[in-house]
Design a protein around this motif. Structure first.
Motif, PDB file in Angstrom:
ATOM      1  N   ASN A  98       0.815  -1.223   0.000  1.00  0.00           N
ATOM      2  CA  ASN A  98       0.000   0.000   0.000  1.00  0.00           C
ATOM      3  C   ASN A  98       0.852   1.278   0.000  1.00  0.00           C
ATOM      4  O   ASN A  98       0.329   2.366  -0.090  1.00  0.00           O
ATOM      5  CB  ASN A  98      -0.983  -0.009   1.161  1.00  0.00           C
ATOM      6  N   ARG A  99       2.154   1.117   0.114  1.00  0.00           N
ATOM      7  CA  ARG A  99       3.110   2.225  -0.031  1.00  0.00           C
ATOM      8  C   ARG A  99       2.797   3.416   0.884  1.00  0.00           C
ATOM      9  O   ARG A  99       2.884   4.576   0.474  1.00  0.00           O
ATOM     10  CB  ARG A  99       3.188   2.663  -1.495  1.00  0.00           C
ATOM     11  N   ILE A 100       2.443   3.090   2.111  1.00  0.00           N
ATOM     12  CA  ILE A 100       2.160   4.140   3.081  1.00  0.00           C
ATOM     13  C   ILE A 100       3.439   4.885   3.478  1.00  0.00           C
ATOM     14  O   ILE A 100       3.428   6.097   3.677  1.00  0.00           O
ATOM     15  CB  ILE A 100       1.481   3.526   4.320  1.00  0.00           C
ATOM     16  N   GLN A 102       5.852   5.555   1.575  1.00  0.00           N
ATOM     17  CA  GLN A 102       6.140   6.526   0.509  1.00  0.00           C
ATOM     18  C   GLN A 102       5.299   7.786   0.687  1.00  0.00           C
ATOM     19  O   GLN A 102       5.773   8.889   0.444  1.00  0.00           O
ATOM     20  CB  GLN A 102       5.860   5.908  -0.862  1.00  0.00           C
ATOM     21  N   SER A 103       4.036   7.599   1.106  1.00  0.00           N
ATOM     22  CA  SER A 103       3.205   8.793   1.280  1.00  0.00           C
ATOM     23  C   SER A 103       3.654   9.585   2.504  1.00  0.00           C
ATOM     24  O   SER A 103       3.558  10.796   2.542  1.00  0.00           O
ATOM     25  CB  SER A 103       1.723   8.423   1.354  1.00  0.00           C
ATOM     26  N   MET A 104       4.199   8.882   3.505  1.00  0.00           N
ATOM     27  CA  MET A 104       4.702   9.597   4.689  1.00  0.00           C
ATOM     28  C   MET A 104       5.947  10.407   4.350  1.00  0.00           C
ATOM     29  O   MET A 104       6.115  11.526   4.811  1.00  0.00           O
ATOM     30  CB  MET A 104       5.051   8.596   5.796  1.00  0.00           C
ATOM     31  N   ILE A 105       6.825   9.815   3.542  1.00  0.00           N
ATOM     32  CA  ILE A 105       8.087  10.488   3.252  1.00  0.00           C
ATOM     33  C   ILE A 105       7.871  11.639   2.274  1.00  0.00           C
ATOM     34  O   ILE A 105       8.624  12.605   2.246  1.00  0.00           O
ATOM     35  CB  ILE A 105       9.139   9.476   2.718  1.00  0.00           C
ATOM     36  N   THR A 106       6.777  11.558   1.493  1.00  0.00           N
ATOM     37  CA  THR A 106       6.444  12.662   0.594  1.00  0.00           C
ATOM     38  C   THR A 106       5.850  13.825   1.388  1.00  0.00           C
ATOM     39  O   THR A 106       6.193  14.977   1.167  1.00  0.00           O
ATOM     40  CB  THR A 106       5.434  12.212  -0.479  1.00  0.00           C
ATOM     41  N   ALA A 107       4.950  13.474   2.313  1.00  0.00           N
ATOM     42  CA  ALA A 107       4.574  14.470   3.309  1.00  0.00           C
ATOM     43  C   ALA A 107       5.869  14.695   4.078  1.00  0.00           C
ATOM     44  O   ALA A 107       6.719  13.836   4.089  1.00  0.00           O
ATOM     45  CB  ALA A 107       3.499  13.920   4.218  1.00  0.00           C
ATOM     46  N   LEU A 261      13.502   3.900   0.289  1.00  0.00           N
ATOM     47  CA  LEU A 261      12.584   4.997  -0.015  1.00  0.00           C
ATOM     48  C   LEU A 261      13.203   6.030  -0.955  1.00  0.00           C
ATOM     49  O   LEU A 261      12.495   6.819  -1.566  1.00  0.00           O
ATOM     50  CB  LEU A 261      12.128   5.676   1.278  1.00  0.00           C
ATOM     51  N   ALA A 262      14.532   6.017  -1.076  1.00  0.00           N
ATOM     52  CA  ALA A 262      15.182   6.987  -1.971  1.00  0.00           C
ATOM     53  C   ALA A 262      15.463   6.385  -3.343  1.00  0.00           C
ATOM     54  O   ALA A 262      16.073   7.018  -4.180  1.00  0.00           O
ATOM     55  CB  ALA A 262      16.481   7.477  -1.337  1.00  0.00           C
TER      56      ALA A 262
END
Lengths: 263, 309
Positions: A98-100, A102-107, A261-262
């Motif tokens: 669900n790539r949560i 990724q959404s945290m690190i974008t926020a 994540l990078a």
């Protein structure tokens, strides 16, 4: 100026980590019933079957009734499992399915904040699932000492100590099957050999040396001492080991997850 | 800084020996909708990831909202809203919780997060779904929720990475309407899409990239005019011999021709005269379409017709 900014930055940093914790809690609230039963059914079955079954034949273990001996051991196992399976599977899904993360690190969260939030949650989780088991032990009259009131402390550290390698595995695994290697090769042997069911004093020397450097062994020592009220100075060593593990293992996922994540 | 939101100069992204982005220059001005178009593997995602401060810049400079972009540049991240290609919603949380917790990641307090969540769910027409689990949503609703979530931090730059992929026409229209509304509110937008009608409709400026390089840039209208000409004559069901005959005849006209499956396409100006002459020479079949050239024609001309994976 820098001196003035430092506390504010720390407040911001910890607030971010707290929000990751909050996210985990909000998710847990929705499935806690099934989760508690699952995590707690197995050690309870172990306790009843082995304690009352095998316990009839094995009268004493290290000077105490068999069920008194394995009760606190299984409490340590409950904490380890509650954290290990959650962090390994959930961590894997949050990164790959669900790539949560990724959404945290974008926020604007950092890997450090994400990892810290996860540890905080797993520490509390270890406490929660441990507490349920303590209630059962108390009901069966297996808690022998008021020292047991200190149990939350080692249980919380246990959460972090096992969350860290599980998140490390979750960040490196290519698929769900690889997570099972970790369970089969590390978690199950620890469960069987860390002094949960029998003292390690009569094991061969080499085996003992290996067991002494594995994490669960030290948790079992401390938890059992507090439940039975048999305290001795060597426990400080166990406590030191636990803190050492939590810190050393704890730093690894920051790097491994950060690299993923990078990508 | 004031009027420039993103500035890339000779921007390069390398993965080992592979150059995904090979020295591109572009600027995104305040308040505009900037399109980044290109086939799969053109270097769009790498460019976006660098702008989002998720991955290192290999070479060149990239300034976002006045700050150099690099991983951990939180001053930039805090001012971005990102709609990722895969909608990474949190399946364990409700619709409202998804927006609220995202707002909290951006540093909003709980009252602010609640207020902004209500506002944005209403804006994306999801207010009736606030307490539902994300799993229960349709594809269109999920996309709208991702956009609502991306707006939680009140971004100065909104990044929309294929915002309407997989949506039905109704849902796309709704999303387009909302994007236009955001533009009117002055939000700067970076858009990638595979739908050329979408880019034509929404973008003020765009670049077409392929193999890590910029092929063309300009406004949609300007690009169509410059690259393919304004008019298009599309003749379907033409065999090779007919096509060659027509193309040969049209050599003397200021048009150019192109084959697409079994169709012949003629681009350029003076299309009335071209059609008359083709008729007169008996070269034009009974069925043909005359239409305005579109951004799709530009895209196909620039990036070719072979399939990309």
């Amino acid at each position: 100026m820098a001196v003035k900014q430092a506390p504010q930055e720390w407040a911001q940093w910890s607030n971010g980590a707290l929000m990751v914790f909050r996210r985990d809690f909000l998710a847990w609230v929705k499935y806690y019933k099934s989760s508690v039963i699952l995590n707690f059914g197995e050690p309870l079955t172990n306790l009843l079957a082995l304690g009352f079954g095998l316990g009839t034949y094995v009268a004493k273990m290290a000077g105490v009734p068999f069920i008194d001996f394995i009760g606190p051991g299984l409490l340590a196992v409950t904490a380890m499992n509650a954290v290990t399976f959650d962090m390994a599977f959930e961590g894997y899904d949050r990164l790959n399915e669900n790539r949560i993360y990724q959404s945290m690190i974008t926020a604007p969260l950092t890997v450090g904040q994400i990892v810290a939030g996860e540890y905080l949650w797993e520490g509390i989780r270890s406490l929660l699932y441990g507490a349920v088991f303590i209630v059962v032990l108390t009901a069966l009259n297996l808690v022998k000492s008021w020292w047991a009131l200190l149990l939350p402390l080692p249980l919380f550290v246990t959460g972090i100590m096992f969350a860290a390698p599980a998140l490390w595995v979750a960040s490196s695994a290519k698929n769900h099957e690889q997570l099972f290697y970790y369970f089969t090769l590390f978690i199950t042997p620890m469960y069987l050999f860390s002094g949960v069911f029998f003292p390690i004093t009569h094991m061969p020397g080499l085996v003992r040396d290996v067991i002494v450097v594995t994490p669960l062994f030290h948790v079992v020592n401390i938890v059992r001492a507090l439940v039975l009220g048999h305290l001795y100075p060597g426990l400080w060593g166990d406590a030191l080991w636990m803190i050492l593990y939590a810190v050393l293992f704890g730093l690894v996922p920051v790097r491994v997850l950060g690299r993923r994540l990078a990508e | 800084m004031s009027d420039t939101v993103v500035m890339a100069k000779r921007l390069v992204k390398r993965f080992g020996a592979f150059e995904a982005v090979r020295g591109i220059d572009f600027t995104i001005a305040l308040g505009e909708c900037f399109g980044l178009l290109g086939p799969n593997g053109a270097g769009k995602s790498s460019t976006i990831r660098m702008i989002c401060c998720l991955t290192d810049v290999s070479q060149g400079t990239l300034t976002v909202l006045g700050w150099p972009a690099h991983p951990g540049q939180r001053a930039v991240k805090r001012q971005l809203g990102v709609v990722a290609q895969d909608d990474n919603l949190d399946p364990s949380l409700t619709v409202r919780e998804n927006t609220e917790i995202h707002g909290r990641f951006y540093g909003l307090d709980s009252c602010e997060a609640r207020r902004r969540s209500d506002e944005l769910l209403a804006f994306m027409q999801l207010e009736g779904r606030a307490n539902e689990q994300v799993r229960a949503l349709s594809g269109g609703m999920r996309r709208r929720l991702v956009i609502a979530r991306a707006l939680m931090g009140n971004p100065r730059l909104l990044i929309l990475d294929e915002p309407t992929t997989g949506l039905d026409p109704q849902a796309r229209l709704l999303v387009w309407g909302k994007i236009n509304e955001l533009k009117r509110q002055g939000v700067t937008i970076l858009l990638t899409t595979h739908y050329m009608d979408e880019a034509e409709r929404l973008c003020d400026q765009l670049v077409v990239v392929d193999h890590g390089e910029i092929l063309e840039r300009g406004s949609p209208g300007d690009l169509i005019h410059r690259v393919v000409g304004d008019d298009c004559l599309e003749v379907p069901g033409v065999d090779e011999r007919q096509a060659r005959a027509m193309a040969q005849f049209l050599d003397d006209y200021p048009v150019w021709t192109d084959r697409q499956a079994d169709s012949l396409l003629v681009y350029g100006g003076q299309m009335d005269e071209v059609i008359d002459q083709l008729h007169w020479k008996n070269l034009l079949p009974r069925t043909y379409y005359r239409r305005r050239a579109s951004l799709e024609d530009v895209f196909l001309k620039l990036t070719g017709r072979e399939l990309r994976d």
